[in-house]
Structure formats: C-alpha cells, structure tokens
Write an enzyme that holds these catalytic residues in place. Sequence first.
Site, PDB file in Angstrom:
ATOM      1  N   ASN A 163       0.844  -1.428  -0.342  1.00 42.89           N
ATOM      2  CA  ASN A 163       0.205   0.059  -0.234  1.00 42.89           C
ATOM      3  C   ASN A 163       0.407   1.461  -0.149  1.00 42.89           C
ATOM      4  O   ASN A 163       1.224   1.342   1.078  1.00 42.89           O
ATOM      5  CB  ASN A 163      -0.943  -0.024   1.472  1.00 42.89           C
ATOM      6  CG  ASN A 163      -1.828   0.732   1.101  1.00 42.89           C
ATOM      7  OD1 ASN A 163      -1.942   1.822   0.241  1.00 42.89           O
ATOM      8  ND2 ASN A 163      -3.170   0.625   2.202  1.00 42.89           N
ATOM      9  N   ARG A 204      -2.592  -2.059  -3.465  1.00 42.87           N
ATOM     10  CA  ARG A 204      -3.149  -1.625  -3.318  1.00 42.87           C
ATOM     11  C   ARG A 204      -3.311  -0.060  -4.440  1.00 42.87           C
ATOM     12  O   ARG A 204      -2.852   0.732  -3.964  1.00 42.87           O
ATOM     13  CB  ARG A 204      -3.605  -1.048  -2.177  1.00 42.87           C
ATOM     14  CG  ARG A 204      -5.484  -0.573  -1.834  1.00 42.87           C
ATOM     15  CD  ARG A 204      -5.494  -0.065  -0.145  1.00 42.87           C
ATOM     16  NE  ARG A 204      -6.123   0.794   0.321  1.00 42.87           N
ATOM     17  CZ  ARG A 204      -6.444   1.933   0.573  1.00 42.87           C
ATOM     18  NH1 ARG A 204      -5.403   2.566   1.585  1.00 42.87           N
ATOM     19  NH2 ARG A 204      -8.089   2.777   0.882  1.00 42.87           N
ATOM     20  N   HIS A 228     -13.463   2.061  -0.159  1.00 42.64           N
ATOM     21  CA  HIS A 228     -13.073   1.018   0.851  1.00 42.64           C
ATOM     22  C   HIS A 228     -14.123   0.196   0.505  1.00 42.64           C
ATOM     23  O   HIS A 228     -14.372  -1.426   0.772  1.00 42.64           O
ATOM     24  CB  HIS A 228     -13.825   0.857   2.309  1.00 42.64           C
ATOM     25  CG  HIS A 228     -13.525   2.452   3.310  1.00 42.64           C
ATOM     26  ND1 HIS A 228     -14.036   3.286   4.110  1.00 42.64           N
ATOM     27  CD2 HIS A 228     -12.116   2.659   2.886  1.00 42.64           C
ATOM     28  CE1 HIS A 228     -13.467   3.999   4.643  1.00 42.64           C
ATOM     29  NE2 HIS A 228     -12.254   4.056   4.255  1.00 42.64           N
ATOM     30  N   ARG A 262     -12.551  13.930   8.131  1.00 41.50           N
ATOM     31  CA  ARG A 262     -13.122  14.357   7.541  1.00 41.50           C
ATOM     32  C   ARG A 262     -14.223  14.959   8.136  1.00 41.50           C
ATOM     33  O   ARG A 262     -14.898  14.210   8.524  1.00 41.50           O
ATOM     34  CB  ARG A 262     -13.166  13.986   6.406  1.00 41.50           C
ATOM     35  CG  ARG A 262     -11.808  13.282   5.513  1.00 41.50           C
ATOM     36  CD  ARG A 262     -11.507  11.727   4.515  1.00 41.50           C
ATOM     37  NE  ARG A 262     -10.255  10.985   4.705  1.00 41.50           N
ATOM     38  CZ  ARG A 262     -10.303   9.726   4.276  1.00 41.50           C
ATOM     39  NH1 ARG A 262     -11.606   9.598   3.550  1.00 41.50           N
ATOM     40  NH2 ARG A 262      -9.644   9.550   3.830  1.00 41.50           N
ATOM     41  N   GLU A 306      -8.002  -5.671   5.116  1.00 44.66           N
ATOM     42  CA  GLU A 306      -8.575  -5.830   3.763  1.00 44.66           C
ATOM     43  C   GLU A 306      -6.585  -5.707   2.825  1.00 44.66           C
ATOM     44  O   GLU A 306      -6.881  -6.647   2.497  1.00 44.66           O
ATOM     45  CB  GLU A 306      -7.731  -3.850   3.775  1.00 44.66           C
ATOM     46  CG  GLU A 306      -9.280  -3.444   3.674  1.00 44.66           C
ATOM     47  CD  GLU A 306      -9.317  -1.394   3.619  1.00 44.66           C
ATOM     48  OE1 GLU A 306      -9.191  -1.068   5.316  1.00 44.66           O
ATOM     49  OE2 GLU A 306     -10.347  -0.482   3.110  1.00 44.66           O
TER      50      GLU A 306
HETATM   51  P1  ADP Z   1      -8.257   3.787   9.270  1.00 45.34           P
HETATM   52  O1  ADP Z   1      -9.368   3.685   8.686  1.00 45.34           O
HETATM   53  O2  ADP Z   1      -7.051   4.328   9.338  1.00 45.34           O
HETATM   54  O3  ADP Z   1      -7.259   2.090   8.497  1.00 45.34           O
HETATM   55  P2  ADP Z   1      -9.288   1.420  11.602  1.00 45.34           P
HETATM   56  O4  ADP Z   1      -9.599   0.872  11.106  1.00 45.34           O
HETATM   57  O5  ADP Z   1      -7.694   0.778  12.332  1.00 45.34           O
HETATM   58  O6  ADP Z   1      -8.143   2.983  10.781  1.00 45.34           O
HETATM   59  O7  ADP Z   1      -9.816   2.496  12.743  1.00 45.34           O
HETATM   60  C1  ADP Z   1      -8.866   3.150  13.191  1.00 45.34           C
HETATM   61  C2  ADP Z   1      -9.576   3.985  14.619  1.00 45.34           C
HETATM   62  O8  ADP Z   1      -9.948   3.297  15.157  1.00 45.34           O
HETATM   63  C3  ADP Z   1      -8.995   4.887  15.758  1.00 45.34           C
HETATM   64  O9  ADP Z   1      -8.143   5.793  15.317  1.00 45.34           O
HETATM   65  C4  ADP Z   1      -9.567   4.555  16.822  1.00 45.34           C
HETATM   66  O10 ADP Z   1     -11.058   5.878  17.188  1.00 45.34           O
HETATM   67  C5  ADP Z   1     -10.612   3.816  16.257  1.00 45.34           C
HETATM   68  N1  ADP Z   1     -10.582   2.274  17.797  1.00 45.34           N
HETATM   69  C6  ADP Z   1      -9.573   1.700  17.738  1.00 45.34           C
HETATM   70  N2  ADP Z   1      -9.426   0.731  18.544  1.00 45.34           N
HETATM   71  C7  ADP Z   1     -10.732   1.264  19.412  1.00 45.34           C
HETATM   72  C8  ADP Z   1     -10.742   1.254  20.727  1.00 45.34           C
HETATM   73  N3  ADP Z   1     -10.463  -0.252  21.813  1.00 45.34           N
HETATM   74  N4  ADP Z   1     -11.873   1.351  21.207  1.00 45.34           N
HETATM   75  C9  ADP Z   1     -12.747   2.714  20.457  1.00 45.34           C
HETATM   76  N5  ADP Z   1     -12.181   2.983  19.425  1.00 45.34           N
HETATM   77  C10 ADP Z   1     -10.869   2.897  18.473  1.00 45.34           C
END
Ligand code: ADP
Length: 401
Positions: A8, A92, A181, A242, A385
Amino acid sequence: MAYVLVINSGSSSVKFQIVDPNAHASDDPFVSGLVEQIGEPQGRVTVKHAGQKFVVQREIPTHTVGLQESFRLLDAKGIGPTQLDIIAVGHRVVHGGMVFSAPELILDPVVEMIRSLIPLAPLHNPANIDGIEVARALLPTIPHVAVFDTGFFRDLPPAAALYAINADVAERNLVRRYGFHGTSHEFVSSQVPDLIGRDPLHTRQIVLHLGNGASASAVENGHPIDTSMGLTPLAGLVMGTRSGDIDPGIIFHLYRQGGMSIDEIDNLLNRQSGVKGLSGVNDFRELRTLIDNEDENAWLAYNVYINQLRRYIGSYMIALGRVDAITFTAGVGENDKHVRMDALDNMHMYGIEIDPEKNNLPNDGPRIISTDDSKVKVLVVPTNEELAIAQKSAKVAASLA
Ligand code: ADP
C-alpha cells in the site's frame, strides 16, 4: 508455505505485509512493514515479525530505496521476498475509475490506465504507481496484481451513482459516485450470509466501515446498490478528520466570505474537520475519555457523528426495503460498543435490537450481537483489507498457472 506480498504505497510512506492468503482475518500477518518519511532528511523503516520489531533510521530519498532497505532487513532475518515462496504481489490502488472493477494482473498497459486516472485521485494514484513500478523492478518474476478500492462499487445503479449536476459537465470531468473502501465492504459483506444462515443471493444488508475513514454501503444479494463515499473519500459519514457530507455552498462561502484558498478549504475539510474538528481529537478512545470527563465539545462531536450514521442507516433501510443484517467493521465499528449501541438505539419498531451482553464482549472474530428475537441481525465482522488483497491476488496468480 505460500505467501502474498501486499503493498500500500502512499506519497511519503509505504505499508506492506507478507500474508498467508489462507489466514484468518484476526491473525497477525507473517511480516508487516512500514517505510516512513520518504524524501525527508531522516526516514525510517520498521519491520515486525513473530512478535519482534526491527527499525532502521536513515535517509530514504525514494520509494525504491525504502523497499530495498526493507527487503535487505528481511533478507538478513531469512524472511526476504526472494527467500520465501511469494506467489503474488498485491497492490492497493485507490482509484480504478469506471475502468476497473475486478483485480487486474499488472502489465504495462494497466499501469498506463492507472496513470490516466490520476486526475480522479491526484494524491493517491501517483503514489500507488510508484509502489507498483518499484516492486515490479525488484521482483520481476512474480505476478503483480492491482486491487482497486473503488472496484466493488463500479456498477452502482445510475440512480445512486449520478449527481444531479449538469450532465455534460459531469461527463467531461468524470464526476460521479465511485465509492471507496470497496475491498473491505466486499470482504465483510461476503461473510455475512454464512454467519446468519442465509442464501447470499437472498441477503440484503448494510455494512458500516467505521475506522479513521468511514463509509456505509447497502448490499443486495452480493451487489452494492448504494454507498456513502462519492467522487472522493470526503463524502458521507462524519469521520476522524473528514467532514463527510456538507452543504456544498459552504465551500463557496468559505472562499468568498471567509477569504480561504481552495487548498486551505481542502485541508480544512479533509484533515481538520470531522470528530477532530468538533472536539480536538480524532481517536475514539480519546473521545470517550473526554466524554467521560464531561467535555462538552466531545459530547457534541459524538452526537453529530451518531446522527449522521443514523441518517445513512435509515436511508439504506428504505433503499433495501427489507434488511437481513447490519454489520459493523473497522477500528471503531469493531471496538466501540457505545457507537454500535447508539447507532441502532430505539429501532425495535424496525426489528432491530442489540443484545447489550453480546455487544459488550471483546473483539474476537465475527459475531452476532443482536437478540435472538431481532428480525434484523446485527453483527461485528473484523475487516482485514491486506488479507482480502492477498486472497484476490493469489486467485489471479493461480489463474495464470
Ligand atoms: P484506518 O481507517 O486508519 O484504517 P482503523 O480501521 O484501524 O483505521 O481505525 C482506527 C480508529 O479506530 C482509531 O482512530 C480509533 O478511533 C478507533 N479505535 C481503535 N481501537 C479502538 C478501541 N478499542 N475503542 C474505540 N475505538 C477504537
């Protein structure tokens, strides 16, 4: 063991994983790596394998140097791409436009086609092409496969895909809803029929991918009929940084009355808005701590986020007519029980009821969190992903044999 190298490539960073395509979504990858601060005076390569972490700090002027340095680090541990049985390299690619839906074996004309789509993703596609060119040069005998973030949504019905703006202008500028996505929405939605014991060809579902970026989709019998992201990933749900949907008139207002430049507005809406814009933080764990400490702005941000999520859920329920499943995925969706509860609060009259006990269980694989009586099943299905890209790439490679 056969592996897929998944890449990626971003403008100043490259993320990669070496993945067993037959692994489970919650398994750690065999290797994961990150090249950061490409083009800056001090760069960094981090590689993780079997619970260990290796770091190299040095200047990384180009993507080529970054991947070379990563491979050298892996070679020294005996797990370099040429020392393992790598059956495919999966890339990706953010924007496939109206050209690509399925994963594509990368030959020169495919690279040119991805290049021709740069106007639709001026930041992402050039970085993706960099990654492809570098990896093809370093691993020339392995099949390379492009997997498109827009691919799953390529054939949205026109009523959902077209914007109500002048048709000639839209067509000339390739303006329409593409959705993003897609790899995650496909990976998650394809598991749901089995989990709820329904025929995939008779399953109507809503998928809520809630990570730092966030998007919703309505999927009917395996095909998406609507999704919340648009020409760009800025549209739809409120996200970490965003804005999601806003009145487009706000942009003119900020430009004319606010004295902001287009680049400033772009930065505002993509990086300084969403939950962060309203509360100061974009991570939901920090947001929860602030809410627990009665921070007013954090509470407001959370309510705006939930309100927008419920708008989309409601409109997709109407679009689908009958809903069999609503599924939460990605960082917030998989881990934040409050978001799940509040997103579907007070929907009994629509046959939707979360079981609080099931909802409180820790994130541990795909699971149903609705009550036994809930007509609509509510699920949590972890997304992955990289694994999805690995599986698709392995399939393309196998079809060549
Ligand atoms: P990306 O969109 O960057 O791929 P992810 O799907 O990994 O991100 O999601 C990241 C977000 O998930 C973090 O910014 C946080 O807000 C949320 N997150 C991760 N772990 C937890 C948790 N245990 N409880 C609540 N929110 C979480």
